[in-house]
Design a protein around this motif. Structure first.
Motif, mmCIF file in Angstrom:
data_model
loop_
_atom_site.group_PDB
_atom_site.id
_atom_site.type_symbol
_atom_site.label_atom_id
_atom_site.label_comp_id
_atom_site.label_asym_id
_atom_site.label_seq_id
_atom_site.Cartn_x
_atom_site.Cartn_y
_atom_site.Cartn_z
ATOM 1 N N ARG A 11 0.844 -1.194 0.000
ATOM 2 C CA ARG A 11 0.000 0.000 0.000
ATOM 3 C C ARG A 11 0.881 1.247 0.000
ATOM 4 N NH1 ARG A 11 -5.054 1.282 2.527
ATOM 5 N NH2 ARG A 11 -5.823 3.137 1.430
ATOM 6 N N ASN A 12 0.536 2.195 -0.876
ATOM 7 C CA ASN A 12 1.256 3.461 -0.906
ATOM 8 C C ASN A 12 0.948 4.230 0.369
ATOM 9 O OD1 ASN A 12 2.227 6.051 -1.354
ATOM 10 N ND2 ASN A 12 1.714 6.036 -3.516
ATOM 11 N N PRO A 13 1.954 4.433 1.247
ATOM 12 C CA PRO A 13 1.659 5.088 2.533
ATOM 13 C C PRO A 13 1.166 6.514 2.380
ATOM 14 C CG PRO A 13 4.029 4.909 2.188
ATOM 15 C CD PRO A 13 3.379 4.113 1.099
ATOM 16 N N TRP A 14 1.530 7.167 1.277
ATOM 17 C CA TRP A 14 1.071 8.540 1.063
ATOM 18 C C TRP A 14 -0.416 8.554 0.700
ATOM 19 C CZ3 TRP A 14 5.051 11.137 2.790
ATOM 20 C CH2 TRP A 14 6.331 10.583 2.643
ATOM 21 N N GLU A 15 -0.824 7.589 -0.127
ATOM 22 C CA GLU A 15 -2.247 7.480 -0.454
ATOM 23 C C GLU A 15 -3.052 7.092 0.786
ATOM 24 O OE1 GLU A 15 -2.627 4.691 -3.590
ATOM 25 O OE2 GLU A 15 -1.851 6.033 -5.149
ATOM 26 N N GLN A 16 -2.507 6.178 1.559
ATOM 27 C CA GLN A 16 -3.192 5.746 2.773
ATOM 28 C C GLN A 16 -3.351 6.909 3.749
ATOM 29 O OE1 GLN A 16 -1.304 2.407 4.637
ATOM 30 N NE2 GLN A 16 -2.766 2.329 6.340
ATOM 31 N N PHE A 17 -2.310 7.728 3.887
ATOM 32 C CA PHE A 17 -2.400 8.883 4.789
ATOM 33 C C PHE A 17 -3.444 9.875 4.288
ATOM 34 C CE2 PHE A 17 -1.264 13.072 6.300
ATOM 35 C CZ PHE A 17 -1.019 12.862 7.653
ATOM 36 N N ALA A 18 -3.450 10.109 2.975
ATOM 37 C CA ALA A 18 -4.400 11.066 2.413
ATOM 38 C C ALA A 18 -5.841 10.602 2.629
ATOM 39 C CB ALA A 18 -4.128 11.251 0.922
ATOM 40 N N GLU A 19 -6.064 9.284 2.574
ATOM 41 C CA GLU A 19 -7.405 8.765 2.798
ATOM 42 C C GLU A 19 -7.821 8.874 4.263
ATOM 43 O OE1 GLU A 19 -7.493 4.796 1.370
ATOM 44 O OE2 GLU A 19 -7.155 5.338 -0.732
ATOM 45 N N GLU A 20 -6.853 8.673 5.159
ATOM 46 C CA GLU A 20 -7.171 8.642 6.585
ATOM 47 C C GLU A 20 -7.118 10.018 7.238
ATOM 48 O OE1 GLU A 20 -4.414 5.895 8.224
ATOM 49 O OE2 GLU A 20 -5.334 4.124 7.284
ATOM 50 N N HIS A 21 -6.411 10.979 6.615
ATOM 51 C CA HIS A 21 -6.266 12.311 7.212
ATOM 52 C C HIS A 21 -6.550 13.358 6.145
ATOM 53 C CE1 HIS A 21 -3.711 9.591 9.611
ATOM 54 N NE2 HIS A 21 -4.074 10.334 10.645
ATOM 55 N N LYS A 22 -7.716 13.916 6.214
ATOM 56 C CA LYS A 22 -8.095 14.949 5.251
ATOM 57 C C LYS A 22 -7.396 16.266 5.583
ATOM 58 C CE LYS A 22 -10.888 12.121 3.226
ATOM 59 N NZ LYS A 22 -10.549 11.572 1.891
ATOM 60 N N VAL A 23 -7.324 17.140 4.585
ATOM 61 C CA VAL A 23 -6.745 18.460 4.798
ATOM 62 C C VAL A 23 -7.579 19.197 5.839
ATOM 63 C CG1 VAL A 23 -6.239 20.687 3.738
ATOM 64 C CG2 VAL A 23 -5.748 18.568 2.506
ATOM 65 N N GLY A 24 -6.907 19.743 6.820
ATOM 66 C CA GLY A 24 -7.596 20.432 7.912
ATOM 67 C C GLY A 24 -7.673 19.610 9.180
ATOM 68 N N SER A 25 -7.410 18.300 9.082
ATOM 69 C CA SER A 25 -7.435 17.453 10.278
ATOM 70 C C SER A 25 -6.178 17.662 11.104
ATOM 71 C CB SER A 25 -7.585 15.982 9.888
ATOM 72 O OG SER A 25 -6.462 15.561 9.118
ATOM 73 N N THR A 26 -6.252 17.275 12.368
ATOM 74 C CA THR A 26 -5.134 17.457 13.289
ATOM 75 C C THR A 26 -4.415 16.133 13.507
ATOM 76 O OG1 THR A 26 -6.289 19.258 14.422
ATOM 77 C CG2 THR A 26 -4.456 18.217 15.593
ATOM 78 N N VAL A 27 -3.081 16.182 13.490
ATOM 79 C CA VAL A 27 -2.266 14.985 13.722
ATOM 80 C C VAL A 27 -1.277 15.278 14.846
ATOM 81 C CG1 VAL A 27 -2.463 14.121 11.362
ATOM 82 C CG2 VAL A 27 -0.606 15.691 11.953
ATOM 83 N N GLU A 28 -0.730 14.227 15.400
ATOM 84 C CA GLU A 28 0.247 14.360 16.473
ATOM 85 C C GLU A 28 1.447 13.467 16.176
ATOM 86 O OE1 GLU A 28 -0.241 14.680 21.184
ATOM 87 O OE2 GLU A 28 -0.542 12.625 20.437
ATOM 88 N N GLY A 29 2.642 13.937 16.445
ATOM 89 C CA GLY A 29 3.838 13.144 16.174
ATOM 90 C C GLY A 29 5.066 13.712 16.864
ATOM 91 N N GLU A 30 6.132 12.943 16.774
ATOM 92 C CA GLU A 30 7.396 13.331 17.398
ATOM 93 C C GLU A 30 8.275 14.063 16.392
ATOM 94 O OE1 GLU A 30 11.350 10.890 18.684
ATOM 95 O OE2 GLU A 30 9.449 10.178 19.535
#
Length: 570
Positions: free
Chosen positions: A363-382
């Motif tokens: 699975r293309n991780p960039w496509e997967q991220f785009a599907e799971e996190h729409k523009v405007g959504s909030t994410v958290e990371g290190e």
């Protein structure tokens, strides 16, 4: 007296008997060292008693008729040739030797062959320093190690105990020395076979041969008097790293003549040409987009070769190995002999090339991220890395998102805002953009809060006159704040209508000035302003309101009247 006479008489009788015997037979009988024919009379436990036609019988040790542990093949009545070692021993018997008789006979025969330059048959039966011993029908010969074969032989075991022809190189009967060569016989035979084979050799001919030598680049095959080179790439359709993986010395093989140069007499051979080409119809078997399981056969700096079937390999280029691991050696992603799933990207049957993809079956991780996190959504990371232009935040095990320094704070400059962050810190951010093709995720931290300049940006318009506060004086202009939230800049040439007044140093930090809006960049939240333009506009308004160019009044008079009028109204 009588006793003395008797002793003397006995003494003379003994001398007379010895003299009489010598006179009859002679002190040297003439039989010592000669070969005679005799008949076996009887056998004892250790000897064969033989009648050789002399005054007494002779005896031969039974061990001379057979090797140790083997029953001697001799019977009473057999007629054999024997060598007379001693005509008479102390027991009065003739000492005979079967072995020496055979040796004498062999020497006579070998001398004739040596003079006629003829081959002789012999058997290699032992090792000595520098070579081997050869039995030439009873005569022992020396075979130097260099004369065993045309090429050095690692294992002489198969040649031991096998009757084969030899060429005598040197003989010395007085010293009992014979030197023979097996190599001379092979070279002569090889020359004959080579001439015969080369005369009828043609490209495409199928021949049987024996693997004679193995090198890193191929194997030499003896075709019967002539050698041909079987290159490693022509052994099999599948990949072979070293010829020893498929061949061994002494192995019989069937080969085809690929190329033959009559001038140099070089012969190129092939084995795989006798098998069906696995690349036939490969385009139908492996269409682009199809998935298959293969085995990694070789790893290079630019990718990995995957065997789809024996003889058919495809290349997974390093760029097609992982969605996220860039500039990594293929050996850190796959291992030799590993079973992997791949996708066919392209097939070129004429060039025997198949392009494969390893990342395409995942699975293309960039496509997967785009599907799971729409523009405007909030994410958290290190925060995984801090660069001179922003922060990289880990969003998963494989992908990062970037916060540009301009998206860290609404108020502080990027360089100042970055000082508040450190590697390993966990932060929240808003997804600004996801570019799947470029594999980029843009994040913003300041976007988690409302833009304090949003209202000011919405209300300010080009051409409006606004009051600014000077925040910095530079050589090329002044920096100002509009409504305490918008940053603006007035260039030196825009500081005044008169050139003499276009001096930034006449302004002070904190001073209020009125300026006209030239442009508004809502993306960067910056405003371009002009004082010169405001003054020019005010002049135009004064002329329109208090006078005209045709009234004869000067611009100073008009402006003076306008100022007095304004003061009166105030």
């Amino acid at each position: 007296m009588a006793s003395a006479t008797t002793q003397t008489t006995d003494h003379f009788r003994g001398e007379d008997f010895a003299a009489l015997l010598d006179e009859t037979l002679g002190r040297d009988s003439g039989f010592d060292g000669s070969v005679v024919r005799g008949r076996v009379v009887r056998l004892t436990d250790d000897y064969a008693i033989v009648d050789v036609g002399l005054k007494s019988e002779g005896r031969v040790a039974l061990r001379e008729f057979a090797p140790p542990g083997v029953k001697p093949e001799v019977q009473p009545g057999d007629v054999i040739e024997l060598y007379v070692e001693r005509y008479e021993d102390r027991d009065g018997s003739i000492v005979l030797s079967r072995e020496k008789a055979r040796r004498e006979e062999a020497w006579t025969s070998l001398e004739k062959a040596f003079e006629a330059n003829q081959r002789v048959n012999g058997t290699i039966y032992g090792r000595v320093k520098g070579g081997f011993t050869v039995d030439l029908g009873g005569a022992m010969a020396f075979l130097p190690g260099s004369q065993v074969d045309i090429r050095p032989v690692r294992d002489v075991g198969p040649l031991m105990g096998v009757p084969q022809p030899f060429q005598i190189l040197k003989m010395d009967r007085a010293r009992g020395n014979i030197v023979v060569s097996r190599r001379a016989v092979l070279e002569e035979t090889r020359a004959e076979q080579r001439s015969e084979l080369i005369q009828g050799l043609t490209e495409g001919m199928i021949l049987d041969g024996v693997v004679k030598n193995i090198t890193d680049y191929g194997a030499f095959v003896d075709l019967g008097g002539v050698d041909g080179l079987l290159h490693v790439t022509d052994i099999a359709w599948k990949r072979i790293n070293h010829p020893s993986e498929a061949l061994q010395i002494g192995q019989p093989v069937r080969v085809q003549v690929i190329r033959f140069n009559p001038e140099t007499q070089r012969i190129s051979l092939g084995m795989k040409q006798l098998e069906a080409d696995p690349w036939e119809n490969v385009a139908l078997k492996y269409p682009p987009g199809a998935r298959f399981t293969g085995r990694v056969t070789n790893i290079t700096d630019y990718g990995a070769f995957v065997e789809l079937e024996p003889g058919v390999e495809g290349l997974v280029h390093v760029s097609e190995m992982s969605w996220t691991k860039k500039n990594v050696h293929p050996g850190k992603i796959v291992a030799t002999s590993q079973e992997v799933d791949v996708m066919v990207l392209d097939v070129d049957s004429s060039k025997r090339r198949i392009s494969l993809g390893l990342k395409q079956v995942q699975r293309n991780p960039w496509e997967q991220f785009a599907e799971e996190h729409k523009v405007g959504s909030t994410v958290e990371g290190e925060i995984r890395n801090i660069t001179e232009f922003g922060l990289f935040i880990g969003l998963s095990a494989d992908i990062d998102g970037m916060v540009h320094m301009s998206d860290l704070s609404w108020d502080e400059p990027g360089e100042e805002a970055m000082k508040h962050y450190e590697k390993g810190q966990v932060v929240k951010a808003k997804v600004l953009d996801v570019d799947v093709e470029k594999e980029r995720i843009s994040l913003g931290i300041k976007q988690l809060q409302e833009d304090p300049a949003a209202d000011a940006l919405a209300s300010i318009q080009k051409g409006a006159i606004v009051t600014c506060i000077v925040t910095a004086v530079q050589t090329n202009g002044i920096e100002v704040k509009v409504d305490d939230v918008l940053s603006g800049f007035i260039r030196r040439a825009e500081l005044a209508r008169d050139k003499a007044e276009q001096r930034p140093e006449r302004f002070a930090v904190g001073e209020r000035v009125d300026a006209k809006v030239v442009s508004v960049d809502r993306t960067s939240r910056k405003v371009a302003l002009t004082i010169k333009g405001r003054e020019v506009e005010e002049d135009k308004q004064a002329i329109n309101e208090y006078g005209s160019a045709d009234s004869g009044a000067s611009l100073g008079d008009i402006l003076g009247a306008a100022i007095r009028r304004r003061n009166t109204e105030d």
